[in-house]
Design an enzyme around this catalytic site. Sequence first.
Site, PDB file in Angstrom:
ATOM      1  N   GLY A   1       0.860  -1.349   0.090  1.00 34.81           N
ATOM      2  CA  GLY A   1      -0.074   0.146  -0.001  1.00 34.81           C
ATOM      3  C   GLY A   1       0.853   1.377  -0.128  1.00 34.81           C
ATOM      4  O   GLY A   1       0.637   2.167  -0.833  1.00 34.81           O
TER       5      GLY A   1
ATOM      6  N   ARG B   1      -8.018  -2.448  -1.813  1.00 32.70           N
ATOM      7  CA  ARG B   1      -7.732  -1.263  -0.755  1.00 32.70           C
ATOM      8  C   ARG B   1      -8.012  -0.047  -1.249  1.00 32.70           C
ATOM      9  O   ARG B   1      -7.894   0.255  -2.450  1.00 32.70           O
ATOM     10  CB  ARG B   1      -6.427  -1.453  -0.120  1.00 32.70           C
TER      11      ARG B   1
ATOM     12  N   ASP C   1       0.047  -0.386  13.023  1.00 32.10           N
ATOM     13  CA  ASP C   1       0.419  -1.674  12.598  1.00 32.10           C
ATOM     14  C   ASP C   1       0.646  -2.942  13.487  1.00 32.10           C
ATOM     15  O   ASP C   1       1.004  -4.118  13.186  1.00 32.10           O
ATOM     16  CB  ASP C   1       1.698  -1.685  11.664  1.00 32.10           C
TER      17      ASP C   1
ATOM     18  N   LYS D   1      -6.675  -2.470   6.057  1.00 32.88           N
ATOM     19  CA  LYS D   1      -5.059  -2.878   5.947  1.00 32.88           C
ATOM     20  C   LYS D   1      -4.830  -3.930   5.084  1.00 32.88           C
ATOM     21  O   LYS D   1      -5.797  -4.087   4.477  1.00 32.88           O
ATOM     22  CB  LYS D   1      -4.358  -3.231   7.384  1.00 32.88           C
TER      23      LYS D   1
ATOM     24  N   ARG E   1      -8.040  -6.429   9.696  1.00 30.70           N
ATOM     25  CA  ARG E   1      -7.464  -7.107  10.714  1.00 30.70           C
ATOM     26  C   ARG E   1      -8.312  -7.074  12.021  1.00 30.70           C
ATOM     27  O   ARG E   1      -7.759  -7.979  12.863  1.00 30.70           O
ATOM     28  CB  ARG E   1      -6.160  -6.109  11.015  1.00 30.70           C
TER      29      ARG E   1
END
Length: 747
Positions: A390, A418, A612, A639, A643
Amino acid sequence: MFNRLCIIGVGLIGGSIARVARQQNLSKSIVGFGRQQDMQNLETAKQLGVIDDYYLEIAQAVQDADCIVIATPVAAIESIFALLKPFWSEAAIYTDVGSTKNSVVTAAERVFGAVPDNLVPAHPIAGAEQSGVEASINDLFLNKRLIITPLSNTRTEAVQKIQRFWEQCGSVVSVMDVKRHDAVLAATSHLPHILAFALVDMLGHKDKQREIFKYAAGGFRDFTRIASSDPIMWRDICSANKNEIIPLIQQTREQLNKIQRLLENDDSQQLFAIFAYANTARQRFLNQFEGNMSKSITFQVQPGGVLKGEVRVPGDKSISHRSIMLGSLAEGLTHVKGFLEAEDALATLQAFRDMGVEIEGPDNGCLTIHGVGKYGLKAPENELYLGNSGTSMRLLSGLLAGQSFNSVLTGDKSLSGRPMKRITEPLAAMGADIKTTDKGTAPLYITGKAGQLQGIDYVMPIASAQVKSCLLLAGMYAQGETRVTEPAPTRDHTERMLSGFSYPVRKQGSKVSITSDGHLQATDIDVPSDISSAAFFLVGASIAPGSDLLLKHVGINPTRTGVIDILRLMGANIEVLDQRVVGGEPVADLHVVYSPLKGIDIPEELVPLAIDEFPVLFVAAAVAEGQTRLSGAGELRVKESDRIQVMADGLQILGVNAQPTADGMIIQGGSMGGGTVMSHGDHRIAMSFSIAGLRAKAPITILDCANVNTSFPEFKDLVKRLGLDLVSEDCKEAAGRATKGSVAEES
Ligand code: S3P
């Protein structure tokens, strides 16, 4: 997901669905239905534990079922609909696995008058040469494509549920309309089968067939392999999809006529052109196939273990990307050390090579970049393929928007799903011309607008370093000033590195400004270790009793250290030693010793600073005492995978009480068992569940871990060295088992 799953036709496909549904905990009970003559097979299915029970009466089979999967051959589907009709339940979801979809839809129309809105037609593109429930396996659908073909009246919740069901089974799900499905399958599966059957039929009837076959070699065997497929099944498939197949046969005939004429006219040049084109087209297919589908790695983690020792994790991913970008645009030679040699950063490196930049290395993390200057990039000959990254796609979009050439950016399945509007909208406001899909996703078609971009004053609606960096890079080519205001602090590596390259960039509070007045002066970059990679060890050592670990040379830029703050709030014992500044970025050694953790409410202001690290922080929460609550982290849903959902699903499989919310998760800490979890190709999910093994009570199997290579290829070796019992299995064979020498994979 379901209370009672009813599988109609418990053969290879139906049995494999039942197996993976059980393994993934997708239904409380699983029952089968078949006819009298299927009884033996159903009995075997029950004995093997594939289904809990079976019925020969449809009324009993579907009673209380909330999901009914029709897994019979396409030719039988109409009669199954007729059987189901009197018991059709509005509360249930019906789906099928037929390999032609128009035939299923018209069968439903014939039986019901109109296609019921709770019927979701679907097609898993997977199979094996054997049939019957004995041949069924858990991973038949792992990394295989599955196509859902909803109609305009199909209930959205039903489609979403079936999509989630198949994703849980490991499939790569696409949604398309019935016509497109049948056209695509006609071209890539049905026509090749017809050609193989036709050729072998023709040669087999020749008088000298024995002799012909005697001298036939690998090429003949490969080309005709699919002519060993089940003739009844293929008769039915081809008949069901004849409307799509017949025009393709006509086109094939025309192509063969053309080749015949070229041969008659000795036109070797044109003949070569056709063969050469086909050769490259096939290579493209292979690359895509290898890249997307067959790469399957499973991690097997044994419970327990202690992390002890000293380790330097690889270089920071964000800084590595930016070193290539700014080094390429600089004047002079930039030397980089500590560069992350992982797929994401290498995708950026390749993109700049494709735009004419000479880059030496990487050699043990060292690179020399021959900068071409701010206006020195060349038009790439092909699309720039950015894999899973990304950061590459979003930052490059800003940079490429103001070039004097056009470009196309593509990525893998995850990246292609995404959101890109977050960058294309503000870039459009600057005068950029970037086309996305209707959904606002890649591929991105960028028309270079050299000299035409205008600076903007942009207040970001979300805290995103990628959006900020993208606009700053575009701002280097825009007239006037580009100002970006962030709602909360995000990583500032772009700003720091621009200054390191002597490019003027102004920061006032939450606003960063840049103009096109400046150039980049080559410099040397020392990339610190990635705190996002170190995070797995910070959590691992914190949760495994007896652990004592020193993590060397970790980047502790304050926009990245949320993970340390959160773990400390939970009671972790982490010391930050020997703080120093290397190449404009703060660095330290981190000493972490086991300490019992307790659940907390994670302060929302820490979310962007640990964005992250949440997958592995969820693992910490799962073994902490008490409840941990995360909110304000909706970004986690977009993401590399969703997630929040993927971690909640996996933790639940391990027996943890983890409740996903729209923008976070509520986890009741306690103990953690074992099981098989899906990483959904997300590197950080795969590594997080590996770390969970340190405190699990039973082995954990993590599927689909190949993408660990996007950020941390050394992960498995490092964790093993430090004390976790992890075995990585290359499942190319296993995942490809169904296709190896298989004769029915396309059905
Ligand atoms: C990154 C920014 C973050 C982060 C990503 C890398 C970067 O994304 O999640 O892994 O290098 O700028 P967002 O900016 O979208 O939050």
